[in-house]
Design a protein around this motif. Structure first.
Motif, PDB file in Angstrom:
ATOM      1  N   GLU A 114      15.323   2.413  -8.599  1.00  0.00           N
ATOM      2  CA  GLU A 114      14.935   1.142  -7.993  1.00  0.00           C
ATOM      3  C   GLU A 114      14.547   1.355  -6.537  1.00  0.00           C
ATOM      4  O   GLU A 114      15.181   2.119  -5.813  1.00  0.00           O
ATOM      5  CB  GLU A 114      16.091   0.137  -8.076  1.00  0.00           C
ATOM      6  CG  GLU A 114      15.756  -1.216  -7.468  1.00  0.00           C
ATOM      7  CD  GLU A 114      16.946  -2.157  -7.430  1.00  0.00           C
ATOM      8  OE1 GLU A 114      16.774  -3.345  -7.722  1.00  0.00           O
ATOM      9  OE2 GLU A 114      18.054  -1.687  -7.098  1.00  0.00           O
ATOM     10  N   ARG A 115      13.507   0.663  -6.118  1.00  0.00           N
ATOM     11  CA  ARG A 115      13.053   0.753  -4.730  1.00  0.00           C
ATOM     12  C   ARG A 115      13.169  -0.611  -4.066  1.00  0.00           C
ATOM     13  O   ARG A 115      12.835  -1.632  -4.663  1.00  0.00           O
ATOM     14  CB  ARG A 115      11.599   1.224  -4.651  1.00  0.00           C
ATOM     15  CG  ARG A 115      11.379   2.659  -5.093  1.00  0.00           C
ATOM     16  CD  ARG A 115       9.899   2.999  -5.040  1.00  0.00           C
ATOM     17  NE  ARG A 115       9.647   4.369  -5.415  1.00  0.00           N
ATOM     18  CZ  ARG A 115       9.653   5.403  -4.561  1.00  0.00           C
ATOM     19  NH1 ARG A 115       9.910   5.172  -3.287  1.00  0.00           N
ATOM     20  NH2 ARG A 115       9.414   6.626  -4.977  1.00  0.00           N
ATOM     21  N   ASP A 138      10.200 -11.171   2.516  1.00  0.00           N
ATOM     22  CA  ASP A 138      10.957 -10.275   3.373  1.00  0.00           C
ATOM     23  C   ASP A 138      11.318  -8.969   2.671  1.00  0.00           C
ATOM     24  O   ASP A 138      11.473  -7.945   3.316  1.00  0.00           O
ATOM     25  CB  ASP A 138      12.244 -10.947   3.854  1.00  0.00           C
ATOM     26  CG  ASP A 138      11.956 -12.120   4.780  1.00  0.00           C
ATOM     27  OD1 ASP A 138      10.822 -12.175   5.289  1.00  0.00           O
ATOM     28  OD2 ASP A 138      12.833 -12.960   4.973  1.00  0.00           O
ATOM     29  N   VAL A 139      11.506  -9.006   1.365  1.00  0.00           N
ATOM     30  CA  VAL A 139      11.933  -7.825   0.620  1.00  0.00           C
ATOM     31  C   VAL A 139      11.058  -7.658  -0.623  1.00  0.00           C
ATOM     32  O   VAL A 139      10.815  -8.619  -1.345  1.00  0.00           O
ATOM     33  CB  VAL A 139      13.413  -7.940   0.193  1.00  0.00           C
ATOM     34  CG1 VAL A 139      13.809  -6.738  -0.653  1.00  0.00           C
ATOM     35  CG2 VAL A 139      14.312  -8.052   1.415  1.00  0.00           C
ATOM     36  N   ILE A 140      10.576  -6.441  -0.837  1.00  0.00           N
ATOM     37  CA  ILE A 140       9.843  -6.105  -2.053  1.00  0.00           C
ATOM     38  C   ILE A 140      10.750  -5.224  -2.895  1.00  0.00           C
ATOM     39  O   ILE A 140      11.088  -4.114  -2.497  1.00  0.00           O
ATOM     40  CB  ILE A 140       8.533  -5.364  -1.739  1.00  0.00           C
ATOM     41  CG1 ILE A 140       7.652  -6.184  -0.805  1.00  0.00           C
ATOM     42  CG2 ILE A 140       7.791  -5.026  -3.021  1.00  0.00           C
ATOM     43  CD1 ILE A 140       6.435  -5.445  -0.313  1.00  0.00           C
ATOM     44  N   ARG A 141      11.171  -5.711  -4.042  1.00  0.00           N
ATOM     45  CA  ARG A 141      12.097  -4.975  -4.896  1.00  0.00           C
ATOM     46  C   ARG A 141      11.378  -4.523  -6.164  1.00  0.00           C
ATOM     47  O   ARG A 141      10.786  -5.333  -6.876  1.00  0.00           O
ATOM     48  CB  ARG A 141      13.301  -5.853  -5.252  1.00  0.00           C
ATOM     49  CG  ARG A 141      14.390  -5.125  -6.024  1.00  0.00           C
ATOM     50  CD  ARG A 141      15.535  -6.077  -6.332  1.00  0.00           C
ATOM     51  NE  ARG A 141      16.137  -6.592  -5.132  1.00  0.00           N
ATOM     52  CZ  ARG A 141      17.079  -5.949  -4.432  1.00  0.00           C
ATOM     53  NH1 ARG A 141      17.508  -4.773  -4.841  1.00  0.00           N
ATOM     54  NH2 ARG A 141      17.594  -6.480  -3.346  1.00  0.00           N
ATOM     55  N   VAL A 200       0.826  -1.206   0.000  1.00  0.00           N
ATOM     56  CA  VAL A 200       0.000   0.000   0.000  1.00  0.00           C
ATOM     57  C   VAL A 200       0.858   1.253   0.000  1.00  0.00           C
ATOM     58  O   VAL A 200       0.601   2.213  -0.719  1.00  0.00           O
ATOM     59  CB  VAL A 200      -0.952  -0.001   1.223  1.00  0.00           C
ATOM     60  CG1 VAL A 200      -1.643   1.360   1.363  1.00  0.00           C
ATOM     61  CG2 VAL A 200      -1.981  -1.097   1.077  1.00  0.00           C
ATOM     62  N   LEU A 201       1.925   1.248   0.825  1.00  0.00           N
ATOM     63  CA  LEU A 201       2.804   2.411   0.882  1.00  0.00           C
ATOM     64  C   LEU A 201       3.496   2.650  -0.443  1.00  0.00           C
ATOM     65  O   LEU A 201       3.654   3.791  -0.891  1.00  0.00           O
ATOM     66  CB  LEU A 201       3.848   2.224   1.994  1.00  0.00           C
ATOM     67  CG  LEU A 201       3.304   2.299   3.420  1.00  0.00           C
ATOM     68  CD1 LEU A 201       4.396   1.967   4.419  1.00  0.00           C
ATOM     69  CD2 LEU A 201       2.725   3.675   3.707  1.00  0.00           C
ATOM     70  N   LEU A 202       3.913   1.585  -1.105  1.00  0.00           N
ATOM     71  CA  LEU A 202       4.554   1.727  -2.406  1.00  0.00           C
ATOM     72  C   LEU A 202       3.578   2.280  -3.432  1.00  0.00           C
ATOM     73  O   LEU A 202       3.908   3.164  -4.223  1.00  0.00           O
ATOM     74  CB  LEU A 202       5.096   0.375  -2.880  1.00  0.00           C
ATOM     75  CG  LEU A 202       6.382  -0.109  -2.206  1.00  0.00           C
ATOM     76  CD1 LEU A 202       6.721  -1.499  -2.713  1.00  0.00           C
ATOM     77  CD2 LEU A 202       7.529   0.843  -2.456  1.00  0.00           C
TER      78      LEU A 202
END
Length: 217
Positions: free
Chosen positions: A119-120, A154-157, A12-14
């Protein structure tokens, strides 16, 4: 997955970051000779591309002005056709209703620019106890399908990308109702995905803040 709520919150934040827009105050000017009182009643005129956006803008500006104790009158309620305002008719209304200021906002320029989004990497924090049970530096997770699957959350890239963004340059002027003299002027830029109506709140907030800081409302 240890905490699906945090995972969904990250998405949601992204999404919010991608979709939000920004308005900036690029320049402003105030007549240095104006030493008059603050404006208590202002006629708001939005010279904007569509009737709907004009109404949304003028109503929102009126609401924001009321927070500063100022009566904001939407011009569309008096003059439906903003492209054909008759000077004598407008001035008659201004003097008849004791309107002290006329605020006019118009679109100066609309252009499309290319924006590069880097890149995020969004790390979903699972807390110290989570990491103490399986620290990355020595616990393997490629050796079993479930450990790999579990770590996948664990990580959203998000890879780098480019997008086309519309930029709206707006000019806003405040005139005295008594003699029509220009008192204050500002230029703003709004970055958007093509929907100016979604930026009205931010635009109005910046303009009213500037008017307040300049002692005009």
């Amino acid at each position: 997955m240890k905490n699906p709520l945090l995972f969904l919150l990250g998405l949601v934040l992204l999404a919010f970051t991608w979709g939000c827009s920004a308005t900036t105050l690029e320049a402003q000017w105030k007549d240095p000779e104006y030493q008059g009182p603050r404006f208590d009643k202002v006629l708001v005129v939005g010279v904007i591309e569509t009737s709907l956006i004009r109404k949304l803008f003028e109503d929102r500006f009126g609401e924001d002005l009321r927070r500063y104790g100022v009566t904001g009158l939407a011009s569309y309620r008096m003059f439906p056709d903003v492209e054909r305002l008759d000077k004598d008719v407008v001035e008659g209304k201004v003097h008849g209703l004791d309107i002290e200021g006329i605020l006019i906002t118009r679109l100066v320029k609309r252009e499309t620019v290319e924006v590069t989004h880097p890149e995020r990497v969004q790390v979903i924090d699972q807390g110290s106890s989570y990491y103490s049970h399986r620290p990355y530096w020595y616990t393997p997770y490629y050796d079993h399908w479930y450990r790999y699957y579990d770590r996948s959350y664990d990580v959203i890239r998000t890879p780098a990308r480019t997008s086309q963004v519309e930029v709206f340059t707006m000019e806003t002027n405040l005139f005295r109702g008594s003699d029509g003299k220009l008192v204050w002027s500002a230029r703003t830029e709004t970055f958007d995905q093509g929907k100016l109506s979604e930026n009205i709140e931010g635009l109005v907030e910046i303009l009213t803040q500037s008017l307040d800081e300049n002692g005009l409302i």
